[in-house]
Design an enzyme around this catalytic site. Structure first.
Site, PDB file in Angstrom:
ATOM      1  N   GLY A 218       0.782  -1.151  -0.012  1.00  0.00           N
ATOM      2  CA  GLY A 218       0.014   0.053  -0.122  1.00  0.00           C
ATOM      3  C   GLY A 218       0.788   1.220   0.109  1.00  0.00           C
ATOM      4  O   GLY A 218       0.248   2.222   0.420  1.00  0.00           O
ATOM      5  N   ARG A 298     -10.182   3.931 -13.208  1.00  0.00           N
ATOM      6  CA  ARG A 298     -10.026   4.645 -11.887  1.00  0.00           C
ATOM      7  C   ARG A 298     -10.306   5.945 -11.565  1.00  0.00           C
ATOM      8  O   ARG A 298     -10.988   6.352 -10.442  1.00  0.00           O
ATOM      9  CB  ARG A 298      -8.368   4.647 -11.514  1.00  0.00           C
ATOM     10  N   CYS A 328     -21.089   5.559 -23.469  1.00  0.00           N
ATOM     11  CA  CYS A 328     -22.543   6.163 -23.360  1.00  0.00           C
ATOM     12  C   CYS A 328     -23.031   6.472 -22.082  1.00  0.00           C
ATOM     13  O   CYS A 328     -23.918   7.058 -21.762  1.00  0.00           O
ATOM     14  CB  CYS A 328     -23.472   5.141 -23.820  1.00  0.00           C
TER      15      CYS A 328
END
Length: 413
Positions: A218, A298, A328
């Site tokens: 992380g 993301r 769309c």
């Protein structure tokens, strides 16, 4: 990489296209190993989910990395890339016992985060060593979707369930060879990570036959100039010293393991897209590109910010643009970004596109997934071809015969 290199790649392989810089991956790997050089036994297990192209896995193998996998398919990719089974750790969540047994049958290391599955697996296979994933109930930084160590997370065995865990181990006579945690991505405060580490050390004291302690990962990387990032050098100094101290207390050296993904590949990645249209409204100038959240989700899923540059006009006057896709639904990559003047046909570059970008791509709107290119030794190497219509329908079955007996629709008059 230089902008001219990226433009040449877009010219040769078309856009949209993902590009990965091997030298950046190598330098990030070296930076992490250097930060923890105080530790006698360090193991980095690259998180396959970040970027799973088999050529990237082969590069990681060449660097000396192990693999962190979360599915049986990632295990199989790792084996195909040349990794030894013992260099792969399998850390699933919510999968069936049968899948865990399949992974164990391949010889990889097993990491279990569920008391029920742990008891079932230990009862059937007490001779197979198992690592245990602990939930330390510590909140990492970043979006809640990528913070997985907090009290309401579905991941890991709660530290409050340790007594139950110990009873299972005692009854099954299984061997616990590792303790693991992962607080989530974007670690902003090293002290918070060190606090969670102390919880892991206390848990480890319950198990006398450990080989390793896995602290997850992380580590945050910068997404723009001046952006905050994890100081891995400071973390290496502090956690490394504390780990060595714990090993002395434990009575022998253990392996300190990490599972970096984003840290290794995020900054190495570039996503190139071509501008289809520049559209002026009453308040906004839109730059519409030949991509969308089918290729790079993301920004829409996590609210992540990717730096966007106009490679085709680097010296142009800066203007404000909202960069959007061709899907769309609303698929905005960036609102009101200052970018060198854009015209139709220009190539835009999205930075930090190495981690959780292509691996989260889809065929939504029946669009093709893009090509991937590895920039290595000063040359561009195609490592995934752009999809075609044949790829799109490859696994669909021919049902023409099924509908042949249905009366044709009447023609409207």
């Amino acid at each position: 990489m230089k902008a001219t290199d990226l433009l040449e790649i877009a010219g040769e392989y078309g856009a949209p296209v993902y590009v990965y810089d091997a030298e950046k991956i190598k330098s990030q790997y070296k930076r992490l190993t250097e930060a923890f050089k105080v530790v006698p036994r360090l193991q980095l297990n690259y998180a396959v989910k970040a970027l799973s192209n088999i050529s990237i896995l082969r590069l990681m193998n060449q660097l000396g990395s192990g693999l962190d996998t979360v599915s049986i398919q990632e295990v199989q990719l790792g084996l195909m890339a040349g990794f030894r089974p013992e260099d792969i750790i399998y850390t699933p969540n919510g999968v069936s016992l049968e899948e865990i047994e399949e992974a164990a049958g391949l010889g990889v290391r097993i990491n279990i985060d569920n008391l029920s599955v742990l008891e079932q697996f230990g009862s059937k296979h007490p001779d197979i060593p198992v690592c245990i994933r602990i939930n330390p109930h510590v909140m990492a930084g970043g979006n809640t979707n990528i913070s997985v160590g907090h009290i309401d997370s579905k991941f890991g065995i709660s530290i409050h369930q340790i007594p139950h865990l110990l009873r299972i181990v005692e009854l099954t006579k299984m061997r616990i060879n590792g303790i693991h945690m992962h607080t989530g991505s974007d670690i902003l405060d090293i002290d918070v990570f060190l606090y969670a580490s102390e919880i892991l050390f206390e848990t480890a004291k319950h198990f006398p036959n450990l080989d390793f302690i896995d602290f997850g990962s992380g580590f945050k990387v910068p997404y723009k100039a001046g952006d905050i990032q994890t100081n891995v050098e400071e973390l290496g100094e502090k956690l490394g010293s504390r780990f060595n101290e714990f090993c002395r207390e434990y009575g022998r050296d253990l392996t300190l393991a990490f599972e970096p993904g984003k840290f290794l590949v995020s900054e190495a990645g570039f996503f190139l897209a071509r501008v289809n249209v520049v559209k002026q409204t009453t308040s906004t100038v839109f730059a519409g590109v030949d991509s969308g959240f089918n290729h790079l989700i993301r920004p829409m899923l996590y609210g992540s910010s990717h730096q966007i540059e106009n490679l085709s006009n680097p010296e142009g006057k800066e203007r404000y643009y909202s960069v959007v896709g061709y899907i769309c639904e609303t698929d905005t990559f960036g609102n009101n970004r200052r970018i060198n003047e854009i015209t139709e046909g220009d190539i835009l570059c999205f930075r930090n596109a190495g981690a959780y970008c292509f691996t989260m791509a889809s065929n939504y709107n029946s669009r093709y997934r893009p090509a991937e290119v590895l920039w290595m030794d000063g040359k561009a190497h195609l490592i995934r071809s752009r999809e075609t219509f044949e790829d799109l329908i490859r696994n669909q079955t021919d049902t023409q015969e099924l509908f042949s007996s249905i009366k044709a629709r009447p023609t409207l008059k």
